[in-house]
Design a protein around this motif. Structure first.
Motif, short mmCIF file in Angstrom:
data_model
loop_
_atom_site.label_atom_id
_atom_site.label_comp_id
_atom_site.label_asym_id
_atom_site.label_seq_id
_atom_site.Cartn_x
_atom_site.Cartn_y
_atom_site.Cartn_z
N GLU A 106 79.65 16.95 -2.07
CA GLU A 106 79.88 16.66 -0.65
C GLU A 106 81.26 16.06 -0.48
O GLU A 106 81.73 15.29 -1.31
N ASP A 107 81.90 16.39 0.62
CA ASP A 107 83.22 15.86 0.91
C ASP A 107 83.09 14.64 1.80
O ASP A 107 82.71 14.73 2.95
N ASN A 108 83.34 13.46 1.24
CA ASN A 108 83.26 12.22 2.01
C ASN A 108 84.54 11.43 1.77
O ASN A 108 84.72 10.85 0.71
N PRO A 109 85.42 11.38 2.77
CA PRO A 109 86.71 10.71 2.58
C PRO A 109 86.61 9.19 2.48
O PRO A 109 87.59 8.54 2.15
N ASP A 110 85.44 8.61 2.73
CA ASP A 110 85.27 7.16 2.66
C ASP A 110 84.64 6.72 1.35
O ASP A 110 84.03 5.66 1.27
N GLU A 111 84.79 7.53 0.31
CA GLU A 111 84.18 7.24 -0.98
C GLU A 111 85.21 7.10 -2.09
O GLU A 111 86.25 7.74 -2.05
N ILE A 112 84.85 6.30 -3.05
CA ILE A 112 85.47 6.35 -4.37
C ILE A 112 84.38 6.90 -5.28
O ILE A 112 83.24 6.44 -5.24
N THR A 113 84.72 7.90 -6.05
CA THR A 113 83.73 8.56 -6.89
C THR A 113 84.03 8.29 -8.36
O THR A 113 85.16 8.50 -8.80
N LEU A 114 83.03 7.85 -9.08
CA LEU A 114 83.13 7.57 -10.51
C LEU A 114 82.17 8.51 -11.22
O LEU A 114 80.97 8.50 -10.92
N ILE A 115 82.67 9.31 -12.16
CA ILE A 115 81.81 10.31 -12.81
C ILE A 115 81.92 10.19 -14.32
O ILE A 115 82.97 10.44 -14.91
N GLU A 116 80.80 9.80 -14.94
CA GLU A 116 80.70 9.83 -16.39
C GLU A 116 80.21 11.22 -16.80
O GLU A 116 79.37 11.79 -16.15
N TRP A 117 80.78 11.75 -17.86
CA TRP A 117 80.46 13.08 -18.38
C TRP A 117 80.87 14.19 -17.39
O TRP A 117 80.10 15.10 -17.09
N PRO A 118 82.09 14.16 -16.84
CA PRO A 118 82.52 15.16 -15.87
C PRO A 118 82.63 16.57 -16.44
O PRO A 118 82.65 17.55 -15.69
#
Length: 160
Positions: A106-118
């Motif tokens: 999802e495109d949410n400009p108010d987020e910081i996204t942290l992804i383990e195992w990208p």
């Protein structure tokens, strides 16, 4: 123009170094950014995320909360004022189709996204990606971090 940039290999064998790097990140990342965390089990990815989120909570005058890995839930969400942090752990994902229902695309400009195992994903929605590669040194006694990005990241100079 995007400029590829990469840090040197940083010794993070002592946890205080991971904490100081997380603090620098907390002062410089912005909504819309994504941080990919790569590395073997137990190498320090979730520890970095815990410090990062706790620093962001302090900066937003919020209580410090327990930060755990969402290995079984796949995603944990943290609300900091108008900003949202989504922490994904894709370790248990076997097929990229499993990602469709957890909101990672999802495109949410108010987020910081942290992804383990990208590496479990084939594509991602933004180019604002900071890639953190955690690795063990000799006989698992040392730990190292290399940070890279497709864009020039000025605060990498602060990390030594």
């Amino acid at each position: 123009m995007l400029t590829a940039t990469k840090s040197s290999r940083i010794n993070i064998s002592e946890e205080i170094k991971t904490k100081s790097i997380a603090e620098i990140f907390s002062k410089n990342i912005k909504v819309g950014d994504a941080i990919f965390l790569r590395g073997e089990l137990g190498v320090g990815k979730t520890t970095f995320i815990r410090y990062l989120i706790n620093f962001l909570q302090r900066q937003n005058n919020q209580s410090i909360t327990e930060i755990s890995s969402p290995t079984f839930n796949l995603v944990h969400e943290y609300q900091l004022g108008s900003m949202v942090i989504k922490h994904y752990d894709l370790y248990r994902i076997n097929d990229e189709k499993e990602l469709a229902n957890i909101g990672i695309y999802e495109d949410n400009p108010d987020e910081i996204t942290l992804i383990e195992w990208p590496e479990k994903m084939k594509k991602y929605k933004t180019n604002n990606i900071l890639d953190l590669n955690f690795e063990y040194g000799d006989e698992y006694k040392k730990r190292f971090l290399t940070i890279s990005s497709k864009k020039k990241v000025s605060f990498l100079d602060e990390i030594k």
